[in-house]
Structures are given as structure tokens and as C-alpha cells.
Design an enzyme around this catalytic site. Structure first.
Site, mmCIF file in Angstrom:
data_model
loop_
_atom_site.group_PDB
_atom_site.id
_atom_site.type_symbol
_atom_site.label_atom_id
_atom_site.label_comp_id
_atom_site.label_asym_id
_atom_site.label_seq_id
_atom_site.Cartn_x
_atom_site.Cartn_y
_atom_site.Cartn_z
ATOM 1 C CE LYS A 99 -3.546 -2.386 2.728
ATOM 2 N NZ LYS A 99 -4.636 -2.444 1.773
ATOM 3 N NE ARG A 129 -9.929 -11.232 -1.778
ATOM 4 C CZ ARG A 129 -10.312 -10.317 -2.664
ATOM 5 N NH1 ARG A 129 -10.598 -10.682 -3.910
ATOM 6 N NH2 ARG A 129 -10.417 -9.058 -2.339
#
Length: 515
Positions: free
Chosen positions: A295, A370
Site C-alpha cells: 500500500k 479472503r
């Protein structure tokens, strides 16, 4: 190692002033529900008035003050509309320093969440004033049963907003206040608040965990925090990296490889009965750098300590159930890892094998939530055979772009569960909005069974569909709480910092859907 003292740094050590809750952990404020007694010992009087209706308490005060209250309210155009708040000069005949009158609007239509918000507004207003002893009059709620419920929900909202995380502040926030709430049925109000106070403790735990700095809240620290619930009768199990690998949970193991601690699977089980359990599965990325898909833009990385808010919410819910000794069987399965960059971290292009037996091509290491949830969902099914699974995760930025921060994204094929959670969300003001399960074709990979990023489709939906591959035949709901884990400023029942979002929603749903 995170100690119990650290975890409870925000919930001050003042015990509650009524016996039924004496065994509870610390609270931020003290409450005493009493009948209609003399109000002269209060420093501040708070009176609630429904629209176009003068409450009996206000009428009684009015007689003491020779009509000064009514005149003062009329001068300020007070009508009793919702959210109106007026402070007036203390009239003769009252010893309190201030009198605050708050409008209810149509009280009969208020949800518990709206009453909570009303209570939070009391906290927000009185925090600006140096007053420690507050008496609240609730006779504006005419029906005795509704009066007791209103009083309990009001106290709940006051306390939720009064929460403090001041561990790192050189100047601590002001000490707690003492509230006396006058109700028609004080024992019933106390009983009603007992359950809500348990939920507060779950919210406070989730907020503590989420607000803690990442170097003090890694998977090992989180596991230690979960073990504290053993004192409440919760069975806590922690799987370390070696066991995770032995069980074939290659996705969870891979995400934690870049950190020194590795991954953990934390299980907290409150078995209040012998029914098939409800499994709450939480994403617990204690810090998300993004991995090699780092990020690198904006300030989003500074907020990534909150990427474990799903795990915090489900652990807080288990605590809420345990503290009220709820007649429910609930197990929280929390997949914990720090997604870091190192020579041992997993990389874009890797293929990981899940315990489900499905291989996953990793296109993006920043789509790691996930992956850890995939193995956690499998574990919950394999070892607990739950009736229902609900996973909670700060999963996608796409959810925020679709719904903003005020709604949780809900995904499920089960209409009954969707309706139940929607009703609970409206009740406690943690609203959900159903989004579609679709675009599974975008998850096809040429070299594996699945890929972990469905580029070209709606990100929140493709992430949910990915998770669906690991739910088997079990009834399942996915809650994407991205954007709701941290509050930038005080608002409603939530002070700035970790919100504990999801604990109240899940607690309300679990308790009520069992009836």
C-alpha cells in the site's frame, strides 16, 4: 505480551452501583436505576420531553419553579422535536446547577439504536461541562415497560460514547460520571440493562483490540487477549504455524510467512447449550502492509492496524454472550496474521493450497483477507459442523466505494438470514445492505482452481464469491465492514478510534433469532 490491565485500559475500574451487575468487568460510567425520588442531590438534571407533550416530571418541576421552565422553553422555541436540546437557567426551588431538556419527537417510534444515540448525545453534551452527578428523568415515556426499556437503552448509549482509549495520552481523559436514572420500574430497567452491559463489554474489548498499535497487537498478542475469556467459561484454542501447516491450511500459513510470529488460528467457544453452533469467522490481519503489492499511496497504510476488526468483533461477541451466560452455542474462529514484506513472504504469482483442497493463484498479495478466511471457514465447518456461519471482515475498498461507511455490505443466498440481520441492523443502528453474489467466472485461473482477485468485476462481490467456495452446504453470510472499523472523529455512540462495529449487530441477531 498484552496483559489484562492493558486490554481494559479504556474501561475504568468503577463498579456498577446495582447488584445484578456486580460481577461484570469495569464500566466507563456508573448507573443507578431508582424510582421517582427527590432530585435535589443532582448537579445536573436531564429531562426528556416527547413532542407536544409535557412529561409528569417536567410538570412537577414546573410547579416548583413558578412556570419559569415553561417560559424559558417557549422563549427558545422548544417543541419536543427529536434532537432538540435546551439548557436553561436553574429556577428557584431546584438545587441542581443546570437543567437540560431534550426532545424525543415521537418516542413510540424510536428504535433501540436511536435511543442509544440519544444517550450518546447526553454524554457528548455533558463532557463539555464539569458535572459528575447527573439525574435523568424519564417520565416522558409513559408506559412502564417502555420506560424501563428506554432507560436501559439510554444508559447503554451513554456508556458506549463514554468509552476512552487513552493508554498513550500523557493527560488522561476526565474520570467517569455517576448517573441516577429515575424510572417507573427500576428492577425491570436493571434487568434490561444487564444484557446491554454485557454487550458493552464485548464492544469495549473489540475497540481496545482495534485501537491498539500494531507492534502491540500481533497474532500472538491477540491470542493472549482471547485466552482472557477462559475466566468467563469460554473454551479457547490457539493453533500455531506448525499445526496450521499440518492441517493443510496453506493459505492462512502463506499470508503469515512474512512476519516473525507467523499465523495463528484462534478459536473461542461459548457453549451455552448443546444446539448446533453458530460459527462467527473473523478476518484478523493485525497489520496489512499489502505484502509485495504494498500500500504505497495515500495514508491508508497507517490505518491498517484495523484490518483485524472482523476478528475483534467476533471475539467481542463471544465475550458478550459469555458475560450474560446466554443460552446459545457460539464459536468464533479467527484467522490471524500480519501481512508483511520480507524474504519469506508470499509473492504475486504464487499458488497456495487451501485446506478445502482448492488451489489459489495469488495475483495480488493485498487480497490476503479472503485467503485467511478461506481456511478459517473450512476449519469452522470441519470441526464444529455449525448450523450457520457468519464471517466478518474489513475486506474490500470496493465495499466502501459502493456503500460508504454507514452500511455494512451483506452477501448471502439465504433470504431468511438476510432479513434477520437486516432487522437487527436497523434495531441497533448498524445497518446492512445486501449486495449480489455473482461474477464467479472472473475467479478462473489457467494454472489453479481459483485466483484471489477478480479483476474487471465489482471487487466486494468477487471477494464474497471467492469466500463462498469454502462454505460448503452450510448456511452462510458474509459481512464486509470495510470503512467501519475506525472512526476519525466522535460521532453518535462511537468515540474516535476503534468502533467495535459488528458486536451489537451480531449480539442482537444471535439472542433474538434463538427465541
Amino acid at each position: 505480551m498484552l496483559t489484562k490491565k492493558t486490554l481494559l485500559s479504556t474501561a475504568l475500574t468503577t463498579s456498577l452501583t446495582f447488584g445484578l451487575l456486580s460481577g461484570f468487568a469495569a464500566q466507563a460510567e456508573t448507573f443507578n436505576f431508582v424510582g421517582h425520588n427527590d432530585t435535589k442531590s443532582a448537579e445536573t438534571l436531564v429531562v426528556f420531553q416527547a413532542k407536544s407533550q409535557v412529561s409528569s416530571d417536567l410538570a412537577r418541576l414546573d410547579k416548583l419553579s413558578n412556570q419559569q421552565i415553561s417560559k424559558a422553553l417557549a422563549l427558545q422555541d422548544f417543541t419536543g422535536d427529536s434532537k432538540q436540546l435546551v439548557e436553561i437557567l436553574i429556577p428557584s426551588g431546584l438545587d441542581a446547577k443546570r437543567l437540560v431538556v431534550i426532545g424525543l419527537g415521537d418516542a413510540s417510534k424510536m428504535t433501540p439504536g436511536q435511543v442509544n444515540t440519544l444517550g450518546a448525545s447526553v454524554t457528548a453534551y455533558l463532557n463539555k461541562h464539569s458535572t459528575d452527578k447527573i439525574t435523568i428523568l424519564t417520565a416522558g415515556i409513559a408506559d412502564a415497560s417502555s420506560n424501563a426499556s428506554f432507560a436501559a437503552e439510554l444508559a447503554h448509549g451513554i456508556n458506549l460514547r463514554a468509552y476512552k482509549f487513552d493508554k498513550y495520552l500523557s493527560e488522561k481523559k476526565p474520570a467517569e460520571k455517576s448517573y441516577t436514572i429515575q424510572v417507573a420500574e427500576p428492577i425491570k430497567a436493571t434487568d434490561n440493562y444487564q444484557q446491554l452491559a454485557a454487550i458493552e463489554q464485548g464492544v469495549f474489548l473489540a475497540r481496545d483490540l482495534t485501537s491498539e498499535v500494531p507492534t502491540e497487537m500481533n497474532p500472538v498478542h491477540f491470542a493472549a487477549a482471547a485466552k482472557e475469556l477462559k475466566k468467563l467459561g469460554v473454551k479457547v484454542t490457539v493453533l500455531e504455524p506448525k499445526k496450521i501447516k499440518q492441517l493443510g491450511m496453506g493459505a492462512l500459513h502463506a499470508v503469515g510467512r512474512g512476519s516473525e510470529e507467523g499465523s495463528r488460528l484462534v478459536i473461542a467457544h461459548w457453549q451455552g447449550n448443546n444446539d448446533a453452533p453458530i460459527a462467527l469467522v473473523g478476518k484478523g490481519i493485525t497489520f496489512d502492509s499489502g505484502g509485495y503489492n504494498i500500500k504505497a499511496t495515500g495514508d491508508s497504510i497507517s490505518r491498517m492496524k484495523s484490518d483485524m476488526a472482523g476478528a475483534a468483533a467476533v471475539l467481542g461477541t463471544v465475550k458478550a454472550m459469555a458475560m450474560q451466560k446466554a443460552d446459545v452455542n457460539v464459536v468464533a474462529v479467527m484467522a490471524m496474521a500480519a501481512n508483511m514484506v520480507s524474504k519469506t513472504a508470499f509473492a504475486p504469482g504464487d499458488v497456495v493450497m487451501t485446506a478445502e483442497g482448492l488451489s489459489v493463484e495469488v495475483l495480488n498479495t493485498d487480497a490476503e483477507g479472503r485467503l485467511v478466511l478461506a481456511d478459517a471457514l473450512w476449519y469452522a465447518r470441519e470441526f464444529y459442523q455449525p448450523e450457520i456461519m457468519v464471517d466478518v471482515a474489513t475486506l474490500t475498498g470496493s465495499k466502501v466505494r459502493a456503500l460508504g461507511k454507514r452500511y455494512t455490505g451483506l452477501f448471502s443466498d439465504d433470504d431468511t438470514l438476510v432479513n434477520e440481520l437486516t432487522v437487527s441492523g436497523l434495531a441497533v443502528d448498524e445497518k446492512v445492505w445486501r449486495l449480489p453474489l455473482a461474477y464467479d467466472d472472473l475467479l478462473k485461473s489457467p494454472i489453479a482452481d481459483l485466483k484471489n482477485a477478480g479483476y474487471g468485476g465489482p471487487g466486494a462481490t468477487t471477494a464474497a464469491v471467492f469466500l463462498q467456495q469454502f462454505t460448503g452446504d452450510t448456511k452462510w453470510v458474509h459481512l464486509d465492514i470495510a470503512g467501519s472499523a475506525l472512526a476519525a472523529k466522535d460521532k453518535g455512540v462511537t468515540p474516535a478510534g476503534g468502533t467495535g462495529h459488528g458486536v451489537r449487530l451480531l449480539s442482537h441477531w444471535i439472542v433474538n433469532q434463538e427465541k
